[in-house]
Write a protein that holds these residues in place. Structure first.
Motif, PDB file in Angstrom:
ATOM      1  N   GLY A  36       0.820  -1.206   0.000  1.00 52.99           N
ATOM      2  CA  GLY A  36       0.000   0.000   0.000  1.00 52.99           C
ATOM      3  C   GLY A  36       0.848   1.249   0.000  1.00 52.99           C
ATOM      4  N   ARG A  37       0.186   2.364   0.340  1.00 54.97           N
ATOM      5  CA  ARG A  37       0.908   3.631   0.399  1.00 54.97           C
ATOM      6  C   ARG A  37       0.174   4.611   1.294  1.00 54.97           C
ATOM      7  N   ILE A  38       0.924   5.608   1.726  1.00 60.91           N
ATOM      8  CA  ILE A  38       0.364   6.717   2.500  1.00 60.91           C
ATOM      9  C   ILE A  38       0.486   7.954   1.628  1.00 60.91           C
ATOM     10  N   LEU A  39      -0.645   8.615   1.366  1.00 62.82           N
ATOM     11  CA  LEU A  39      -0.649   9.863   0.599  1.00 62.82           C
ATOM     12  C   LEU A  39      -0.642  11.029   1.588  1.00 62.82           C
ATOM     13  N   PHE A  40       0.289  11.955   1.402  1.00 66.96           N
ATOM     14  CA  PHE A  40       0.410  13.110   2.288  1.00 66.96           C
ATOM     15  C   PHE A  40      -0.272  14.316   1.651  1.00 66.96           C
ATOM     16  N   SER A  41      -1.101  15.016   2.421  1.00 64.09           N
ATOM     17  CA  SER A  41      -1.757  16.220   1.916  1.00 64.09           C
ATOM     18  C   SER A  41      -2.028  17.165   3.073  1.00 64.09           C
ATOM     19  N   ASN A  42      -2.469  18.365   2.742  1.00 61.62           N
ATOM     20  CA  ASN A  42      -2.813  19.343   3.776  1.00 61.62           C
ATOM     21  C   ASN A  42      -4.037  18.912   4.585  1.00 61.62           C
ATOM     22  N   GLN A  43      -4.851  18.041   4.019  1.00 63.32           N
ATOM     23  CA  GLN A  43      -6.051  17.551   4.708  1.00 63.32           C
ATOM     24  C   GLN A  43      -5.739  16.361   5.619  1.00 63.32           C
ATOM     25  N   GLY A  44      -4.505  15.916   5.633  1.00 62.65           N
ATOM     26  CA  GLY A  44      -4.104  14.782   6.463  1.00 62.65           C
ATOM     27  C   GLY A  44      -3.610  13.620   5.617  1.00 62.65           C
ATOM     28  N   ASN A  45      -3.159  12.588   6.286  1.00 63.24           N
ATOM     29  CA  ASN A  45      -2.642  11.414   5.598  1.00 63.24           C
ATOM     30  C   ASN A  45      -3.788  10.481   5.207  1.00 63.24           C
ATOM     31  N   GLN A  46      -3.668   9.896   4.029  1.00 64.64           N
ATOM     32  CA  GLN A  46      -4.657   8.936   3.548  1.00 64.64           C
ATOM     33  C   GLN A  46      -3.937   7.612   3.315  1.00 64.64           C
ATOM     34  N   TYR A  47      -4.457   6.560   3.926  1.00 66.68           N
ATOM     35  CA  TYR A  47      -3.843   5.237   3.808  1.00 66.68           C
ATOM     36  C   TYR A  47      -4.581   4.411   2.756  1.00 66.68           C
ATOM     37  N   GLU A  48      -3.841   3.872   1.808  1.00 62.30           N
ATOM     38  CA  GLU A  48      -4.383   2.974   0.796  1.00 62.30           C
ATOM     39  C   GLU A  48      -3.638   1.655   0.946  1.00 62.30           C
ATOM     40  N   LEU A  49      -4.350   0.622   1.371  1.00 59.49           N
ATOM     41  CA  LEU A  49      -3.706  -0.667   1.610  1.00 59.49           C
ATOM     42  C   LEU A  49      -4.311  -1.752   0.736  1.00 59.49           C
ATOM     43  N   ALA A  50      -3.496  -2.737   0.398  1.00 56.64           N
ATOM     44  CA  ALA A  50      -3.940  -3.868  -0.410  1.00 56.64           C
ATOM     45  C   ALA A  50      -4.983  -4.671   0.363  1.00 56.64           C
ATOM     46  N   GLU A  51      -5.737  -5.474  -0.377  1.00 55.43           N
ATOM     47  CA  GLU A  51      -6.746  -6.329   0.235  1.00 55.43           C
ATOM     48  C   GLU A  51      -6.077  -7.247   1.269  1.00 55.43           C
ATOM     49  N   GLY A  52      -6.718  -7.363   2.420  1.00 58.51           N
ATOM     50  CA  GLY A  52      -6.177  -8.197   3.482  1.00 58.51           C
ATOM     51  C   GLY A  52      -5.367  -7.421   4.502  1.00 58.51           C
ATOM     52  N   PHE A  53      -5.181  -6.099   4.271  1.00 62.56           N
ATOM     53  CA  PHE A  53      -4.444  -5.247   5.196  1.00 62.56           C
ATOM     54  C   PHE A  53      -5.367  -4.151   5.710  1.00 62.56           C
ATOM     55  N   GLU A  54      -5.087  -3.690   6.936  1.00 58.07           N
ATOM     56  CA  GLU A  54      -5.918  -2.665   7.565  1.00 58.07           C
ATOM     57  C   GLU A  54      -5.037  -1.767   8.426  1.00 58.07           C
ATOM     58  N   PHE A  55      -5.331  -0.459   8.409  1.00 56.65           N
ATOM     59  CA  PHE A  55      -4.679   0.503   9.292  1.00 56.65           C
ATOM     60  C   PHE A  55      -5.668   0.845  10.393  1.00 56.65           C
ATOM     61  N   ASP A  56      -5.277   0.613  11.658  1.00 56.37           N
ATOM     62  CA  ASP A  56      -6.170   0.845  12.783  1.00 56.37           C
ATOM     63  C   ASP A  56      -5.352   1.246  13.995  1.00 56.37           C
ATOM     64  N   GLN A  57      -5.687   2.373  14.602  1.00 58.41           N
ATOM     65  CA  GLN A  57      -5.029   2.877  15.806  1.00 58.41           C
ATOM     66  C   GLN A  57      -3.504   2.909  15.654  1.00 58.41           C
ATOM     67  N   ASP A  58      -3.057   3.526  14.559  1.00 60.56           N
ATOM     68  CA  ASP A  58      -1.635   3.714  14.262  1.00 60.56           C
ATOM     69  C   ASP A  58      -0.863   2.414  14.075  1.00 60.56           C
ATOM     70  N   LYS A  59      -1.539   1.340  13.716  1.00 64.00           N
ATOM     71  CA  LYS A  59      -0.886   0.065  13.451  1.00 64.00           C
ATOM     72  C   LYS A  59      -1.394  -0.504  12.133  1.00 64.00           C
ATOM     73  N   ILE A  60      -0.589  -1.375  11.525  1.00 67.16           N
ATOM     74  CA  ILE A  60      -0.978  -2.045  10.293  1.00 67.16           C
ATOM     75  C   ILE A  60      -1.189  -3.522  10.608  1.00 67.16           C
ATOM     76  N   PHE A  61      -2.342  -4.020  10.197  1.00 65.95           N
ATOM     77  CA  PHE A  61      -2.705  -5.410  10.450  1.00 65.95           C
ATOM     78  C   PHE A  61      -2.874  -6.160   9.138  1.00 65.95           C
TER      79      PHE A  61
END
Length: 82
Positions: A36-61
């Motif tokens: 996946g990837r993290i997109l940086f912008s003025n509105q905040g970070n956006q996390y795009e992760l592959a199927e089967g991955f999740e971003f939750d409470q500052d961790k990647i699962f």
């Protein structure tokens, strides 16, 4: 029992994930595979992760099929390679 009937297990892989910068994003990798990837912008970070991955409470699962608790991981260990 086939793999599809086994329940999914949520594994914290945060410590195994690393990133590489690419313009306004950071590509995320696990074992040299892009997950996946993290997109940086003025509105905040956006996390795009592959199927089967999740971003939750500052961790990647990663969601994986749970192994049978009573099943063997490797058969024929008497061959000496396991």
């Amino acid at each position: 029992m086939n793999d599809q009937s086994l329940p999914m297990e949520r594994i914290d892989v945060t410590s195994k994930v690393y990133g590489k910068f690419d313009h306004n994003a950071m590509n995320l990798y696990l074992n040299k595979e892009k997950i996946g990837r993290i997109l940086f912008s003025n509105q905040g970070n956006q996390y795009e992760l592959a199927e089967g991955f999740e971003f939750d409470q500052d961790k990647i699962f990663h969601y994986e099929r749970a192994m049978e608790k009573n099943g063997k991981y490797v058969e024929d260990c008497d061959l000496g390679w396991c």
